[in-house]
Design an enzyme around this catalytic site. Structure first.
Site, PDB file in Angstrom:
ATOM      1  N   ALA A 129     -29.376 -35.225  37.111  1.00 51.94           N
ATOM      2  CA  ALA A 129     -27.935 -35.048  37.997  1.00 51.94           C
ATOM      3  C   ALA A 129     -27.585 -36.682  38.377  1.00 51.94           C
ATOM      4  O   ALA A 129     -28.504 -37.286  38.643  1.00 51.94           O
ATOM      5  CB  ALA A 129     -28.226 -34.267  39.333  1.00 51.94           C
ATOM      6  N   SER A 134     -27.394 -33.990  43.076  1.00 50.26           N
ATOM      7  CA  SER A 134     -28.503 -33.267  42.915  1.00 50.26           C
ATOM      8  C   SER A 134     -28.938 -32.249  44.021  1.00 50.26           C
ATOM      9  O   SER A 134     -28.642 -32.698  44.946  1.00 50.26           O
ATOM     10  CB  SER A 134     -29.849 -34.183  42.758  1.00 50.26           C
ATOM     11  N   HIS A 136     -31.365 -31.364  44.935  1.00 50.96           N
ATOM     12  CA  HIS A 136     -32.837 -31.726  45.715  1.00 50.96           C
ATOM     13  C   HIS A 136     -32.381 -32.624  46.853  1.00 50.96           C
ATOM     14  O   HIS A 136     -33.216 -32.663  47.727  1.00 50.96           O
ATOM     15  CB  HIS A 136     -33.576 -32.588  44.844  1.00 50.96           C
ATOM     16  N   GLU A 192     -33.406 -24.165  33.437  1.00 52.20           N
ATOM     17  CA  GLU A 192     -34.688 -24.629  34.284  1.00 52.20           C
ATOM     18  C   GLU A 192     -35.239 -23.542  35.079  1.00 52.20           C
ATOM     19  O   GLU A 192     -35.032 -23.452  36.326  1.00 52.20           O
ATOM     20  CB  GLU A 192     -34.194 -25.620  35.132  1.00 52.20           C
ATOM     21  N   HIS A 195     -36.717 -24.504  38.819  1.00 54.20           N
ATOM     22  CA  HIS A 195     -36.106 -24.946  39.664  1.00 54.20           C
ATOM     23  C   HIS A 195     -35.457 -23.898  40.708  1.00 54.20           C
ATOM     24  O   HIS A 195     -34.374 -23.166  40.280  1.00 54.20           O
ATOM     25  CB  HIS A 195     -34.890 -25.876  39.112  1.00 54.20           C
TER      26      HIS A 195
HETATM   27 ZN   LIG Z   1     -35.306 -29.320  40.394  1.00 55.68          ZN
END
Ligand SMILES: [Zn+2]
Length: 236
Positions: A129, A134, A136, A192, A195
């Site tokens: 990202a 992101s 995160h 993913e 994630h």
């Molecule tokens: Zn991730």
């Protein structure tokens, strides 16, 4: 009588120390809102995608804690719920570990630059990202792996017993897979299975029951706006 009461309290304390029994960890009942659902729905349900950056760009949650035994950080409630998820997985015979958590704007900028320098912008955009984009950075996203490590950050994690358990049960603890294989065209990210994004048990379970894969679709559907208000007391 104060003395008798003090004695009773002391006996109870000894009993608890001997048996190892203490107050059980707070288990919110399904009818009870979690603190983030109650106090911070705006951040809990914040959409952060390739198109939509986090706001403000340098946002940093103020309740970050570390995952035991690692340097990975996440919001306090995320750790609490993830600990429950790990415990439930363990009971079913699956070992999981955390391999990433909160990433600051600056960390993400460094990661993205690394990808651009080594593999070019197109490859970087498919994998990493851009800074401010992101999940995160919300402190609500974690990357997981099985303790065997056989599919570390690889799509085959989705086929392991651990990956399948996570896909099946994550919603019970308030998590969803942000980048499912079926929505690649919509997210712009490859599948993913490692994630997870925390959105709270209410929304995660509602999405799961209604078969909605992406938070953006869930929030965008007009029918669900009222539903979210109902779920989160219309403060979201
Ligand atoms: Zn991730």
């Amino acid at each position: 009588m104060p003395v008798a009461r003090a004695l009773a309290a002391a006996c109870l304390a000894v009993l608890l120390a001997v048996t190892g029994a203490g107050p059980a960890p707070a288990q919110p009942s399904p009818d009870e809102e979690t603190s983030l659902e109650r106090d911070d729905p705006a951040h809990l349900l914040a959409v952060v995608t390739k198109q939509v950056p986090i706001s403000p760009l340098d946002y940093e949650p103020d309740d970050l804690v570390t995952w035991p035994g690692t340097d990975y950080r996440m919001r306090a409630e995320v750790r609490e719920q993830l600990e429950r998820l790990f415990a439930a997985a363990r009971e079913d015979g699956h070992g999981l570990r955390v391999i990433s958590g909160y990433r600051s704007y600056d960390t993400q900028a460094g990661t993205y630059d690394y990808w651009v320098r080594h593999y070019g912008r197109a490859a970087a955009d498919a994998t990493s990202a851009r800074p401010g984009h992101s999940e995160h950075q919300t402190g609500l996203a974690v990357d997981l792996d099985s303790t065997t490590g056989e599919c570390y950050l690889e799509q085959c994690f989705g086929e392991t017993a651990e990956g399948q358990w996570v896909a099946e049960h994550a919603h019970e603890f308030g998590f969803l897979l942000s980048y499912p294989s079926a929505a690649r065209a919509l997210t712009g990210f490859a599948y993913e299975p490692w994630h997870l994004r925390y959105v709270g048990p209410r929304v995660a379970t509602d999405m799961h029951e209604r078969g909605v894969l992406l938070l953006t679709s869930y929030l965008g559907a007009s029918a669900s706006s009222a539903r979210i208000g109902e779920l989160l007391g219309s403060r979201g």
